[in-house]
Design a protein around this motif. Sequence first.
Motif, PDB file in Angstrom:
ATOM      1  N   THR A  83      51.218  31.877  39.007  1.00 26.22           N
ATOM      2  CA  THR A  83      51.570  33.279  38.855  1.00 26.22           C
ATOM      3  C   THR A  83      52.792  33.615  39.717  1.00 26.22           C
ATOM      4  O   THR A  83      53.383  32.735  40.346  1.00 26.22           O
ATOM      5  CB  THR A  83      50.353  34.163  39.218  1.00 26.22           C
ATOM      6  N   PRO A  88      46.705  42.242  35.309  1.00 26.04           N
ATOM      7  CA  PRO A  88      46.118  41.528  36.451  1.00 26.04           C
ATOM      8  C   PRO A  88      44.601  41.741  36.599  1.00 26.04           C
ATOM      9  O   PRO A  88      43.889  40.821  36.998  1.00 26.04           O
ATOM     10  CB  PRO A  88      46.880  42.108  37.647  1.00 26.04           C
ATOM     11  N   PHE A 107      49.888  39.058  40.861  1.00 25.96           N
ATOM     12  CA  PHE A 107      48.442  38.884  40.917  1.00 25.96           C
ATOM     13  C   PHE A 107      48.023  38.626  42.370  1.00 25.96           C
ATOM     14  O   PHE A 107      48.556  37.762  43.025  1.00 25.96           O
ATOM     15  CB  PHE A 107      47.994  37.711  40.049  1.00 25.96           C
ATOM     16  N   PHE A 108      47.075  39.422  42.873  1.00 25.96           N
ATOM     17  CA  PHE A 108      46.406  40.503  42.193  1.00 25.96           C
ATOM     18  C   PHE A 108      47.016  41.837  42.591  1.00 25.96           C
ATOM     19  O   PHE A 108      47.278  42.071  43.759  1.00 25.96           O
ATOM     20  CB  PHE A 108      44.905  40.472  42.519  1.00 25.96           C
TER      21      PHE A 108
END
Length: 389
Positions: free
Chosen positions: A39, A18, A11-12
């Motif tokens: 993440t 995502p 991410f991202f």
Amino acid sequence: MKILMLAPEPFFQPRGTPISVYFRLKALSDLGHTVDLLTYHLGENVNLKNIKIMRIPNLFSIRTIKIGPSLVKIPLDFLLFLKAFLQLAKGRYNLIFSHEEAALIGVFLGKIWRLPHLYDMHSSLPQQLENFNFSRSELLKSAFLSMERFILKNSQAVIVICQDLLRRVKKNGFEKRAILLENFIDFPCPEYSEGQIEKKRREFAPKGEKIVLYTGNFQSYQGLPLFLEAAARIQEGIIFLLVGGNKAELEEMKNKAKALKIQDRVVFVERVSPSLVPLFISLADVLVSPRLSGTNTPLKIYSLLKSGKPLVATNLWTHTQVLNDGNSVLVDPTAQGLTDGIAFALFNEEAKQRARKAKEMAEKEYTYPVYLEKIRQSLDKAKANFKDN
């Protein structure tokens, strides 16, 4: 509320989950909540109010993670669990919000810290094993089925992104916990003048050819070889533009186009930022989604409906949860089916009428206030069900 969110993916990055995670964060921010997102180490940072991104350490020198299930995610998810445990030990949170397989972590930690758990069900975990040809083991599938039911049973609310997942949750007996929240929000796109669009269009269609567009990843389930076979059957004067995929995937598709002797009529563009996708859509005369498998509705379908351009899609459940003969051109998942559908969309006035109806429907039903309300309902349901227990 202060929310701990678990997202087991890069991410991202501009790919399915995502993108969905980004808009969940944006909505939570706009609703006034504070979110700590845990993440993977990969991906770009995003700037959203009251959103803090916290990443696991890169202990294994992993640089890429493919779409779908993979063994490489096992050690990464273990690190995600450890980081989440430590974060809960030192911080105060009101709710745990988990995506995909991290829901198992979220449920476990929610029980320890007595916090409500909201499960964002982007896909069915056992179905992923089949969709991505990860394993044919019945024992593994049975284990994933049991895990999915355990997560559903122990989550106070469940977000599902399509009718198929809603049906699955109902079948397991947890309908009252579910909120259907389709991924219909788009990234903001710069305004382009007609002159700018026409100039960009001439880059791909210098002789004024019509453009048939595919956008998305180049995974096998997307049916791109079938799309190219259909392109080979269609008359001259049509440009087929495929946007997405990495260099290796593009090279494979270019070789396929050469084998079909249509390399002069097919243009490939490597993956672009989501904010640029609307520009490519604006160039097209017809949009295509030739997907061959899967049951989730593709995220891009909502953007394609909003475009007002004729949309050709395979007549499969992955599409027909949203598409029908009134808002698109549904075809058999064969080369000939796509050929006939594209020809109809290019040259039949009825296809344009369907596209106009699709745009009217999408602009009415797929709005940001509706999205925000569904997020609010999900949080309220999680809190209410937690209190009832």
